[in-house]
Design an enzyme around this catalytic site. Structure first.
Site, PDB file in Angstrom:
ATOM      1  N   ASP A 186      20.522   6.238 -37.897  1.00 52.59           N
ATOM      2  CA  ASP A 186      19.278   7.908 -38.085  1.00 52.59           C
ATOM      3  C   ASP A 186      18.943   7.879 -38.823  1.00 52.59           C
ATOM      4  OD1 ASP A 186      22.298   6.672 -38.976  1.00 52.59           O
ATOM      5  OD2 ASP A 186      23.988   8.902 -39.086  1.00 52.59           O
TER       6      ASP A 186
ATOM      7  N   SER B  26      23.883  13.103 -41.011  1.00 55.89           N
ATOM      8  CA  SER B  26      24.255  11.872 -39.564  1.00 55.89           C
ATOM      9  C   SER B  26      24.450  13.409 -38.521  1.00 55.89           C
ATOM     10  CB  SER B  26      25.487  11.815 -39.181  1.00 55.89           C
ATOM     11  OG  SER B  26      25.383  10.666 -40.391  1.00 55.89           O
TER      12      SER B  26
END
Length: 508
Positions: free
Chosen positions: A386, A123
């Site tokens: 993401d 992330s």
């Protein structure tokens, strides 16, 4: 904000029904038949309606006054498909035919998510890509690929620090906000304002001995970009005050430097003449009003915010935080708002598919709530993820089968039932006994903490490396079609809204 059936009975059914009835307005019986999937005209009409919406949809090339970027952390395409069925089963539909709120957006693309140094993203590197426009190394936040994870010195010299959408919006005179269900210092929200050689450096207590790099919480309060964010809602309260002190709910802090960053944030805003407020529960959040609260720091949990399925009455939902943020940010110059549904990811890491799908449903509700508040003619809304996860969806089950239960065709060669959802790796691995697979029928699949089976034993399920979907609606949303690198996203947003140092609609 209460869930309603309108959430998933989207444009596919509402507008399609109008279209079908307009064709058969004089024959009610025939019109009704077109909602029977066994009737061939149902599929012809559905496809024709979709075709018409695409052919006659005008391109919006206005300047995007407002921008809302929604990020479903770990929201793979498999997660989206499974969530549709989860909602359908919950509300007495099949589910496969439904659409989540943002799946009705007119433009969709695919983003490639790899890091500079790693083929499967985390992330931090992905957040840096879609918020700053530059790909980075795994584990690093707001720094270019020239900085390796843990390189404190390279972080401190600032040479490789990156600015992005929040900074560009602030320079353009727009108000800015960050909303998340994780800690506000977690990798994803941190990428919007911080520069850290290690995503784990959320508090000074996380730094290795002798390291003098500013931690992420400190950068939110003292940083050039972080300190100018108008609205911050999420969890992670413990990273903002000392270990020796308790907050109003009786939780100890986590900082070692004895600094109370919440108090410092308030004093700083007041000294600048900005009406500011700190809140820590749902009741306080709902009382906020635009007239009295120009800048707000809302930290609603000492750690990540609780899963929706485990939340209590005083825990705000993602929809409530999103709605309140838009209310407070709205102004004549426009705003940029970043909203993360962060607990989709944490649920997948725990192989708790029920929680992951429910968090995705909550995320879609937040998107729907936002759409009701903004003008689609001057607001660009982008929804993406993401990275993916390793959850798979398989088995040839009949329509209407509970997605969180077993496949209803026992075609495993060992004649033992298996779940429709499973993971390639994770904590759900069950050791075989004398080469015999343990039967999941002996477990309680209805438990929200049921850990779904995994092929490979690992304490924490990993991310997946495939592309993620990007959905867009509003000015210049057609830019988000096709397949592109993840770092293209902020460049396209900046173009549409005339912010940032690159090519913009206003400079052409």
């Amino acid at each position: 904000m209460e869930f309603s059936k309108r959430f998933f009975v989207t444009i596919l059914f509402v507008s399609y029904s109008v279209f079908a009835r307009s064709i058969h307005q004089n024959n009610d019986q025939q019109s009704t038949a077109h909602f029977d999937e066994k009737n061939e005209d149902h599929w012809r009409l559905q496809a024709q309606w979709t075709l018409r919406t695409k052919v006659f949809a005008p391109l919006n090339t206005k300047v995007a006054k407002n921008i809302i970027l929604f990020l479903g952390d770990g929201m793979s395409i498999t997660t989206l498909a499974a969530t549709r069925v989860y909602l359908g089963h919950k509300y007495k539909h099949f589910g496969e035919e439904l659409k989540l709120s943002f799946e009705a957006f007119p433009y969709t693309g695919l983003a490639k998510t790899y890091c500079v140094d790693q083929n499967v993203a985390d992330s931090a590197c992905s957040g840096t890509a879609y918020l700053t426009g530059v790909k980075a190394n795994s584990g690093t936040v707001g720094l270019s690929g020239a900085v390796k994870r843990g390189d404190c010195e390279s972080q401190k010299d600032g040479e490789h620090s990156l600015t992005g959408l929040v900074d560009w919006a602030q320079r353009a005179g727009k108000r800015t906000g960050v909303v998340t269900t994780t800690r506000v210092t977690h990798a994803t929200p941190a990428a919007s304002f911080a520069h850290s050689a290690d995503r784990r450096w959320e508090s000074d207590s996380d730094l290795p001995n002798g390291f003098q790099c500013p931690d992420i919480a400190k950068q939110l309060v003292r940083g050039k970009v972080g300190s100018r964010i108008d609205i911050v809602f999420g969890g992670g309260r413990k990273n903002f005050f000392p270990k020796s002190e308790k907050d109003a709910e009786g939780h100890y802090g986590y900082r070692s430097d004895k600094t109370d960053l919440i108090r410092e944030w308030l004093i700083k805003k007041i000294n600048l003449g900005v009406p500011a407020k700190y809140v820590y529960n749902r009741k306080q959040l709902m009382k906020l009003n635009k007239k009295e609260n120009h800048s707000v720091l809302g930290l609603f949990s000492p750690d990540h915010m609780p899963y929706h399925l485990e939340a209590e009455e005083d825990d705000p939902t993602l929809s409530e935080m999103t709605v309140k943020a838009i209310e407070l940010l709205d102004n004549k110059n426009g705003f940029f708002l970043f909203v993360e549904g962060g607990r989709i990811d944490t649920a997948h890491h725990e192989a708790k598919a029920r929680k992951a799908l429910d968090e995705t449903a909550e995320f879609a509700k937040a998107v729907e709530a936002a759409l009701r508040m903004v003008n689609p003619e001057d607001t660009l809304v982008v929804v993406t993820s993401d990275h993916s996860h390793t959850m798979t969806y398989s088995g040839y089950s009949k329509r209407g089968t509970d997605i969180l239960s077993f496949t209803n065709k026992l075609n495993a060669t060992d004649n033992i039932p298996y779940t429709t959802l499973s993971y390639a790796n994770g904590p759900g691995y069950r050791p075989h006994d004398n080469f015999i697979r343990p039967s999941p029928t002996l477990e309680d699949l209805q438990n929200i903490n049921f850990t779904y089976p995994a092929l490979v034993p690992i304490l924490r399920e990993t991310h997946g490396g495939e592309d993620v979907a990007v959905f867009a609606k509003g000015p210049w949303s057609h830019l988000f079609s096709g397949n592109f690198e993840q770092n293209f996203i902020p460049h396209a947003i900046a173009y549409a809204s005339c912010i940032g140092p690159g090519l913009t609609h206003c400079s052409v």
